[in-house]
Design a protein around this motif. Structure first.
Motif, mmCIF file in Angstrom:
data_model
loop_
_atom_site.group_PDB
_atom_site.id
_atom_site.type_symbol
_atom_site.label_atom_id
_atom_site.label_comp_id
_atom_site.label_asym_id
_atom_site.label_seq_id
_atom_site.Cartn_x
_atom_site.Cartn_y
_atom_site.Cartn_z
ATOM 1 N N ALA A 230 1.988 1.800 -0.515
ATOM 2 C CA ALA A 230 3.181 1.717 0.269
ATOM 3 C C ALA A 230 4.468 2.128 -0.727
ATOM 4 O O ALA A 230 5.391 2.726 -0.291
ATOM 5 C CB ALA A 230 3.248 0.640 0.854
ATOM 6 N N PHE B 258 6.888 5.049 -0.277
ATOM 7 C CA PHE B 258 8.432 4.942 -0.138
ATOM 8 C C PHE B 258 9.134 5.520 -1.079
ATOM 9 O O PHE B 258 10.206 6.209 -0.589
ATOM 10 C CB PHE B 258 8.482 3.523 0.018
ATOM 11 N N PHE C 197 4.589 8.567 4.474
ATOM 12 C CA PHE C 197 4.940 6.967 4.516
ATOM 13 C C PHE C 197 4.804 6.334 5.957
ATOM 14 O O PHE C 197 4.278 5.565 6.327
ATOM 15 C CB PHE C 197 6.195 7.026 4.013
ATOM 16 N N LEU C 198 5.426 7.366 6.923
ATOM 17 C CA LEU C 198 5.487 6.953 8.220
ATOM 18 C C LEU C 198 4.243 6.882 8.881
ATOM 19 O O LEU C 198 4.085 5.742 9.472
ATOM 20 C CB LEU C 198 6.373 8.114 9.039
ATOM 21 N N PHE D 28 1.561 6.114 7.377
ATOM 22 C CA PHE D 28 0.863 5.004 6.566
ATOM 23 C C PHE D 28 1.347 3.522 7.377
ATOM 24 O O PHE D 28 0.649 2.645 7.945
ATOM 25 C CB PHE D 28 1.267 4.806 5.202
ATOM 26 N N VAL D 29 2.740 3.366 7.770
ATOM 27 C CA VAL D 29 3.191 2.343 8.255
ATOM 28 C C VAL D 29 2.642 2.109 9.707
ATOM 29 O O VAL D 29 2.293 1.014 10.231
ATOM 30 C CB VAL D 29 4.718 2.114 8.489
ATOM 31 N N PHE E 150 -1.050 1.283 9.450
ATOM 32 C CA PHE E 150 -1.011 -0.189 9.020
ATOM 33 C C PHE E 150 -0.690 -1.125 10.315
ATOM 34 O O PHE E 150 -1.563 -1.946 10.401
ATOM 35 C CB PHE E 150 -0.018 -0.451 8.107
ATOM 36 N N ILE E 151 0.218 -0.859 11.189
ATOM 37 C CA ILE E 151 0.479 -1.656 12.415
ATOM 38 C C ILE E 151 -0.619 -1.588 13.336
ATOM 39 O O ILE E 151 -1.206 -2.667 13.757
ATOM 40 C CB ILE E 151 1.710 -1.168 13.068
#
Lengths: 318, 282
Positions: free
Chosen positions: A39, A43, A292-293, A295-296, A299-300
């Motif tokens: 992460a 980022f 990254f987006l 990934f986030v 993840f959620i």
């Protein structure tokens, strides 16, 4: 003073025990660290793009490597839409498969069918992509899309979703391929959770005269609701991040269009297509920012899936 | 509404639902057979010994095989397993034996499950920023590390689960004989859990041998014979991707042959893994 062999062994064993414990805990911490490192590094890699474009990055559709203007709206939209189509197709189908495997199938058919469906999960995604590009795309382009365009394109309000050239590539195709890919994941979770329903509950309902469908709909589904939703989110996590299959059939167009028949793009497909062509640092940074987006978001989604599935584990006594 | 008509309505709904469930299953099986059939028939047309003896051809050429891609894939996959499996087994042991019920164990399990389902392209990007960028170039090492991050969570999870399945009496019996903990772990628990752990490793091998996305910007691709891990390296999935997307007829054929090889390999390993696991139950 000399120490006896027994004492020596105790010393050695103690040392080895500590050594062993230390090395396995390092490995455990490594797993923990690698996710956060991933992460953080991504980022950092995308920081340039976030800083240059700010919030605009998320809401503008311009993707212009020459002018060095990057907005991620088209890939984000494509990812969301293809995943939604995939879920719309895959959830009912998976429910049907789980229903079939737990309630309807004759015993001798159960294992072969469930292994066959699981086989679907084992096929590498690039095979889905090739099949999609060489077989499904021409088929849809010749036989299905023209019909959809002609008949459904004129519908009020939703018609705009079904208008377009019969290319065969597009978000509808990508959604269908994704659906086939996530069916085994969702259906195997559903089947597993359906099997956790206590037989007494189902038998009581049958004894009161319920039909099979009523037992499933009124007993099994409410009993397993959160775990079922967890399974669906697991499938959604797959669909959001799936790369190769989508790259083949999506058409790689950086233009926002609402039609499911038009080529589009997705986050993963943009990265796969353009990463090695990125010729400026800001281009590269924008692509990493996209990653990254993704990934986030995954993840959620996966965290929600885990939380929802926890009740299942509790019930099984783990 | 009379009782009779309610009864018929319920019956009808039940029939419709059952039919739909049959159809849903048929839908899934239909696509499975369609995809497998296409892969096998198209792959066999282009199949031949030349695939294993010749290098990938330049554009437009009508001969050539997949040798460098096969070797590249083999090297990177094996290396990935060799790097990630020991770490994974160790981490799984830590989870099962040392922090089983503590918050740190739960956190690591949670993180591991996220890693397990994380999109592989994201792991590829991660390894790009971790390895490729600092070293200043694409390399076979980077590809192997990217694949390693896919192997790791699978091995951690299966090791953890398999070791926890070993009955507590076995640990207690061993410890009561005065055997130190590390020996209990390595010589008793590992031995009991070995088939399960091996299955996990095999399944992870099956998974990475078809993985394309993480290789695209770590190992890149290479048209030539290369066994030097510090240089870009060809791999089956990357070559299939490149050849399938190209306009050249011969390249497309090679891509199908490659797809067949990868699919057969993956299916064979999965079946083999099941056999290894089922032998344990006997």
């Amino acid at each position: 003073m000399t120490i006896s062999t027994t004492d020596q062994r105790v010393l050695n064993d103690g040392r080895n025990d500590r050594l062993f414990r230390r090395s396995v805990s390092v490995a455990g911490i490594f797993v923990l660290v690698s996710l956060f490192l991933a992460a953080a590094l991504m980022f950092k890699g995308g920081w340039d793009a976030f800083q240059t474009f700010g919030f605009r990055f998320l809401i503008t559709e311009q993707w212009d490597p020459v002018q060095r203007e990057f907005g991620a709206l088209v890939p984000i939209y494509g990812t969301v839409v293809t995943s939604m189509i995939a879920l719309l197709i895959a959830v009912p189908i998976s429910f049907g498969i789980a229903l079939f495997l737990t309630e309807l199938s004759p015993n001798w058919l159960r294992t072969p069918v469930s292994s066959a469906i699981e086989l679907l999960a084992g096929i590498p995604s690039i095979i889905y992509g090739m099949w999609g590009l060489f077989i499904l795309v021409p088929f849809l382009g010749e036989h299905v899309f023209p019909w959809v365009d002609e008949h459904m394109g004129a519908w009020p309000f939703v018609g705009v979703l079904f208008q377009g050239p019969p290319l065969g590539v597009g978000m509808g195709t990508a959604g269908l391929v994704l659906a086939i890919m996530i069916i085994p994941f969702i259906s195997s979770v559903m089947r597993e959770v359906f099997l956790t329903v206590p037989a007494q509950l189902k038998e009581s309902a049958y004894a009161l005269g319920s039909t099979t469908f009523e037992v499933v709909w009124n007993i099994v589904v409410p009993y397993t609701r959160s775990a079922t939703i967890g399974g669906i989110f697991l499938g959604l996590g797959r669909a959001l991040g799936e790369t190769m299959a989508v790259t083949f059939v999506l058409g790689n167009a950086h233009r926002l269009s609402f039609s499911l028949l038009e080529p589009g793009n997705s986050i993963a497909a943009s990265i796969a297509n353009e990463f090695t062509e990125a010729d400026s640092p800001i281009y590269l940074s924008s692509l990493i920012a996209l990653g990254f987006l993704l990934f986030v978001v995954t993840f959620i989604v996966l965290s929600i899936a885990k939380l929802m599935l926890r009740s299942l584990n509790k019930r099984e006594g783990n | 509404m009379s009782a009779q008509s309610i009864y018929y309505k319920r019956k009808t709904i039940d029939y419709i639902a059952k039919t739909l469930a049959w159809l849903a299953t048929a839908f899934g099986l239909f696509f499975l057979t369609w995809i497998l059939w296409v892969t096998i028939s198209k792959g066999f047309n282009a199949f031949g010994l030349h695939l294993f003896t010749q290098m990938t051809p330049p554009p437009g050429e009508e001969s050539g095989g997949l040798l460098n891609a096969l070797v590249g894939s083999l090297i990177m996959c094996l290396l990935a397993v060799l790097m990630a499996a020991p770490i994974g087994i160790a981490a799984g042991t830590y989870l099962a034996e040392y922090v089983n019920h503590s918050w740190i164990g739960e956190t690591i399990r949670f993180v591991n499950d996220i890693l397990l389902s994380a999109p592989s392209i994201v792991l590829g990007l991660f390894v790009y920023t971790l390895v490729v960028e600092p070293l200043g170039g694409f390399s076979g090492w980077a590809g192997a590390i990217a694949l390693g991050f896919i192997v790791l969570p699978v091995v951690v999870r299966t090791t953890d689960e398999m070791i926890r399945l070993v009955p507590g009496q076995m640990r207690e019996a061993a410890l009561s004989l005065g055997i130190p903990q590390w020996k209990v772990n390595t010589q008793i628990l590992y031995r009991a859990a070995l088939p399960g752990i091996l299955t996990g490793i095999l399944l992870s091998l099956a998974r990475i041998s078809g993985e394309t996305a993480p290789l695209l910007f770590t190992a890149l691709n290479n048209q030539y014979w290369n066994t030097d891990l510090s240089k870009p390296m060809a791999s089956m999935p990357a070559v299939i991707f490149q050849f399938a997307m190209s306009p050249f007829e011969y390249w497309n054929q090679l891509a199908w042959a490659g797809a067949l090889i990868v699919t057969l390999f993956v299916l064979c390993i999965s079946i083999f893994a099941r056999i290894v696991l089922s032998r344990k139950k006997l």
